[in-house]
Each structure stands twice: as C-alpha cells, then as structure tokens.
Design an enzyme around this catalytic site. Sequence first.
Site, PDB file in Angstrom:
ATOM      1  N   ASP A  82       0.872  -1.048  -0.035  1.00 55.96           N
ATOM      2  CA  ASP A  82       0.124  -0.040   0.128  1.00 55.96           C
ATOM      3  C   ASP A  82       0.713   1.147   0.010  1.00 55.96           C
ATOM      4  O   ASP A  82       2.124   1.117   0.326  1.00 55.96           O
ATOM      5  CB  ASP A  82      -0.919   0.004   1.277  1.00 55.96           C
ATOM      6  CG  ASP A  82      -1.567   1.082   1.206  1.00 55.96           C
ATOM      7  OD1 ASP A  82      -2.431   1.544   0.323  1.00 55.96           O
ATOM      8  OD2 ASP A  82      -2.046   1.794   2.208  1.00 55.96           O
ATOM      9  N   SER A  83       0.492   2.390  -0.263  1.00 59.77           N
ATOM     10  CA  SER A  83       1.104   3.567  -0.450  1.00 59.77           C
ATOM     11  C   SER A  83       1.464   4.037   1.101  1.00 59.77           C
ATOM     12  O   SER A  83       2.466   4.898   1.550  1.00 59.77           O
ATOM     13  CB  SER A  83       0.224   4.524  -1.183  1.00 59.77           C
ATOM     14  OG  SER A  83      -1.052   4.806  -0.231  1.00 59.77           O
TER      15      SER A  83
ATOM     16  N   TYR B 267      -0.547   8.562  -2.244  1.00 58.41           N
ATOM     17  CA  TYR B 267      -0.345   8.619  -3.784  1.00 58.41           C
ATOM     18  C   TYR B 267      -1.334   9.294  -4.726  1.00 58.41           C
ATOM     19  O   TYR B 267      -1.199   9.695  -5.443  1.00 58.41           O
ATOM     20  CB  TYR B 267      -0.178   7.214  -4.186  1.00 58.41           C
ATOM     21  CG  TYR B 267       1.039   6.385  -3.997  1.00 58.41           C
ATOM     22  CD1 TYR B 267       1.985   6.825  -3.173  1.00 58.41           C
ATOM     23  CD2 TYR B 267       1.158   5.209  -4.457  1.00 58.41           C
ATOM     24  CE1 TYR B 267       3.512   6.134  -3.128  1.00 58.41           C
ATOM     25  CE2 TYR B 267       2.340   4.293  -4.257  1.00 58.41           C
ATOM     26  CZ  TYR B 267       3.373   4.927  -3.555  1.00 58.41           C
ATOM     27  OH  TYR B 267       4.294   4.007  -3.273  1.00 58.41           O
ATOM     28  N   GLY B 268      -2.430   9.475  -3.772  1.00 51.35           N
ATOM     29  CA  GLY B 268      -3.617   9.830  -4.417  1.00 51.35           C
ATOM     30  C   GLY B 268      -3.853  11.047  -5.178  1.00 51.35           C
ATOM     31  O   GLY B 268      -4.565  11.395  -5.900  1.00 51.35           O
TER      32      GLY B 268
ATOM     33  N   CYS C 184      -3.526  -0.903  -2.358  1.00 50.19           N
ATOM     34  CA  CYS C 184      -3.641   0.428  -2.741  1.00 50.19           C
ATOM     35  C   CYS C 184      -4.714   0.543  -3.961  1.00 50.19           C
ATOM     36  O   CYS C 184      -4.225   0.230  -4.944  1.00 50.19           O
ATOM     37  CB  CYS C 184      -2.500   1.058  -2.938  1.00 50.19           C
ATOM     38  SG  CYS C 184      -2.539   2.964  -2.837  1.00 50.19           S
ATOM     39  N   ASN C 185      -5.908   1.098  -3.778  1.00 54.31           N
ATOM     40  CA  ASN C 185      -6.583   1.448  -4.929  1.00 54.31           C
ATOM     41  C   ASN C 185      -5.933   2.485  -5.884  1.00 54.31           C
ATOM     42  O   ASN C 185      -6.335   2.020  -7.003  1.00 54.31           O
ATOM     43  CB  ASN C 185      -8.012   2.203  -4.430  1.00 54.31           C
ATOM     44  CG  ASN C 185      -8.723   1.100  -3.743  1.00 54.31           C
ATOM     45  OD1 ASN C 185      -9.743   0.653  -4.263  1.00 54.31           O
ATOM     46  ND2 ASN C 185      -8.771   0.984  -2.558  1.00 54.31           N
TER      47      ASN C 185
ATOM     48  N   GLU D 254      -5.866   9.134   9.024  1.00 53.73           N
ATOM     49  CA  GLU D 254      -4.477   8.790   9.584  1.00 53.73           C
ATOM     50  C   GLU D 254      -4.389   9.498  10.653  1.00 53.73           C
ATOM     51  O   GLU D 254      -3.277   9.137  11.656  1.00 53.73           O
ATOM     52  CB  GLU D 254      -3.409   9.117   8.380  1.00 53.73           C
ATOM     53  CG  GLU D 254      -3.331   7.982   7.196  1.00 53.73           C
ATOM     54  CD  GLU D 254      -2.338   8.144   6.545  1.00 53.73           C
ATOM     55  OE1 GLU D 254      -1.566   9.125   6.300  1.00 53.73           O
ATOM     56  OE2 GLU D 254      -2.118   7.164   5.544  1.00 53.73           O
TER      57      GLU D 254
ATOM     58  N   CYS E 138     -10.861   2.929  -1.379  1.00 55.37           N
ATOM     59  CA  CYS E 138      -9.583   3.572  -0.864  1.00 55.37           C
ATOM     60  C   CYS E 138      -9.246   2.839   0.295  1.00 55.37           C
ATOM     61  O   CYS E 138     -10.230   2.442   0.960  1.00 55.37           O
ATOM     62  CB  CYS E 138      -9.917   5.126  -0.458  1.00 55.37           C
ATOM     63  SG  CYS E 138      -8.288   5.649   0.331  1.00 55.37           S
TER      64      CYS E 138
ATOM     65  N   HIS F 189      -8.264   3.461   3.059  1.00 48.47           N
ATOM     66  CA  HIS F 189      -8.634   4.035   4.239  1.00 48.47           C
ATOM     67  C   HIS F 189      -9.967   3.967   4.748  1.00 48.47           C
ATOM     68  O   HIS F 189     -10.385   3.865   5.975  1.00 48.47           O
ATOM     69  CB  HIS F 189      -7.980   5.377   4.233  1.00 48.47           C
ATOM     70  CG  HIS F 189      -6.676   5.444   4.418  1.00 48.47           C
ATOM     71  ND1 HIS F 189      -5.777   5.038   3.446  1.00 48.47           N
ATOM     72  CD2 HIS F 189      -5.791   6.212   5.140  1.00 48.47           C
ATOM     73  CE1 HIS F 189      -4.429   5.143   3.643  1.00 48.47           C
ATOM     74  NE2 HIS F 189      -4.390   5.971   4.907  1.00 48.47           N
TER      75      HIS F 189
HETATM   76  N1  DGL Z   1      -3.954   3.806  -0.399  1.00 50.59           N
HETATM   77  C1  DGL Z   1      -4.553   4.876  -1.280  1.00 50.59           C
HETATM   78  C2  DGL Z   1      -5.703   4.321  -1.736  1.00 50.59           C
HETATM   79  O1  DGL Z   1      -5.950   3.229  -1.437  1.00 50.59           O
HETATM   80  C3  DGL Z   1      -4.919   6.134  -0.329  1.00 50.59           C
HETATM   81  C4  DGL Z   1      -3.806   6.781   0.325  1.00 50.59           C
HETATM   82  C5  DGL Z   1      -3.007   7.635  -0.701  1.00 50.59           C
HETATM   83  O2  DGL Z   1      -3.528   8.453  -1.500  1.00 50.59           O
HETATM   84  O3  DGL Z   1      -1.964   7.014  -1.041  1.00 50.59           O
HETATM   85  O4  DGL Z   1      -5.963   4.793  -2.831  1.00 50.59           O
END
Ligand code: DGL
Length: 267
Positions: A6-7, A38-39, A69-70, A154, A186, A188
């Site tokens: 994941d990011s 990453y978003g 990570c989506n 977070e 996502c 989170h």
């Molecule tokens: N893990 C990212 C997602 O599932 C969310 C956090 C990010 O923006 O990196 O999209």
Amino acid sequence: MIGIFDSGIGGLTVVKAIRRVLPAYQLMYLGDTARTPYGNRSQEKIYEFTVQAVDYLFKQGCGLVIVACNTASAEALRKLQQEWLPIHYPDRRVLGVIRPVVEVAVSQSRYGRLGVLGTRATVNSGAYERELRALDPKLKIWQAAAPLLVPLIEEGWLKRPETIKIARLYLRELKTKKIDTLILGCTHYPMLHKKFQSICGKNIKVLDVATIVAEKLKDYLNRHPETEQRLVKGTDHRFLVTDITDIFAKTASVWLGEDIRLEKVNL
Ligand code: DGL
C-alpha cells in the site's frame, strides 16, 4: 509469503481481513509511508513507485503480491501485469483490489446504480467505471473524490464530528443519484465503514471491500494451486515501511488491534 503493498498504512485494513480469512499464510506488508499519499500524484510516479515496491516484495521471497492500494491498482496495475511482470517475474502473480470488488458490486447491486468514492487519482483514472462497465455496460455509475478523508483517518479522527461532516458532504451528491451500492475505493475508508453505512441509510449497501478482497484471494488460491504452493505458511508476519513516525506506529497498532513492530526499509 503473501506480499501486501500500500502507499501507506491504509492497506492494514486488507491485512486484517486476510489474516481473518486466510490465517495460515505468512504475510509481508509494505507501506510506502515516506511517499504517501499517492492519491494526488501523476500516473507516471504511481507506476514507478508501485514497480519498486512489488519488486522489493518479490526479492524478499513473496510468491504473490496484492496491491492493496486502490490508487496504485487504478493507475499502475494493468501496465505492471502486462509489461513488467512477464519480463521480470513471469512465474509470480500480482493482484489488485478493483476487479474483485467490482465483481461483487455488480452481483449484489439491486438496481444497477453504483457509487464509487476514492482518491482523486483513482476517480480520474476511470478504472472502477471501466471495470464495472466491462461486466455490465448498462450500469449507472457515479464517482466522487474524497481527498480530505485519508489525512483525517490517518490522524485517528475516526469519531470526530468534523470527519463525519466531511464524509457526509462527499456522499451528498452520490445520495441524490439514488445509488443502491457504494464502493469504498480507498484502503483507508473501511475504517469508517460503519459511519458511511449510517450516513448512507438502509437503502444503500456499503460494501466491505477489505473482506471482499480477502475472500476473493482465498478463491484465487483454491483455483491456482501452482501459486498457492509457493506461499510460506506461518504467523511471523512482517510490517515494512519506508519511513517510521510515531503517529504511523501508533495508528498501525490501533488498526490491527495489537502492537506491531514496524521495520524501516529503502526501496
Ligand atoms: N492507499 C491509497 C488508496 O487506496 C490511499 C492513500 C493515498 O492517497 O496514497 O487509494
């Protein structure tokens, strides 16, 4: 080992579900906490970072990697599977989170009216819409980007009225479209699953995406014994991150409901 990337630390929602559904397998989590989120990044960067992370997990001995990570699943997965994997690791597998969730969403939706909530990059990529339409071109789909939710989650602001107010605001438009199913696109957002469900009301089913990913993985391993046989069993899970801060360490332990030791690595 099953690698989970994941990011940041959001992918621990998927770890939790995989541990519940597939308790026998040893897991290696990798969160790119030094470069999260990453978003709001470009596709080029998200691809570059995702390749580095998956490569790292394979070098540690993972036979299979889940891109939890989506954003990375939306922006990097297809290219990685089609162009990078066959050259570098033809006998390993990388799976994302979008396809499994979309399959369940389509099969469970009563009226074919779906909402997707995700990061800006995920929404702009159109990945959910593409995958949903590939299964049923007649679906009605609406998407909304919710960029403020990741930092709030977070920060541990799961029960704060400010967070609920913002979640309500992001969902307002989707609710007016009379969606029957909501995809939390996502890593989170499952932390706020109950809140989302109560904001949406009983006419909208908010999918439990982390559990769906874990159950689809179980299904995949049953169908692919050649991959399953490569996976080490055990409970000595490892949690790797590219940067350690007190808040990450605390939030990670709270999310998993146990104290975990984060190990810092360089990609
Ligand atoms: N893990 C990212 C997602 O599932 C969310 C956090 C990010 O923006 O990196 O999209």
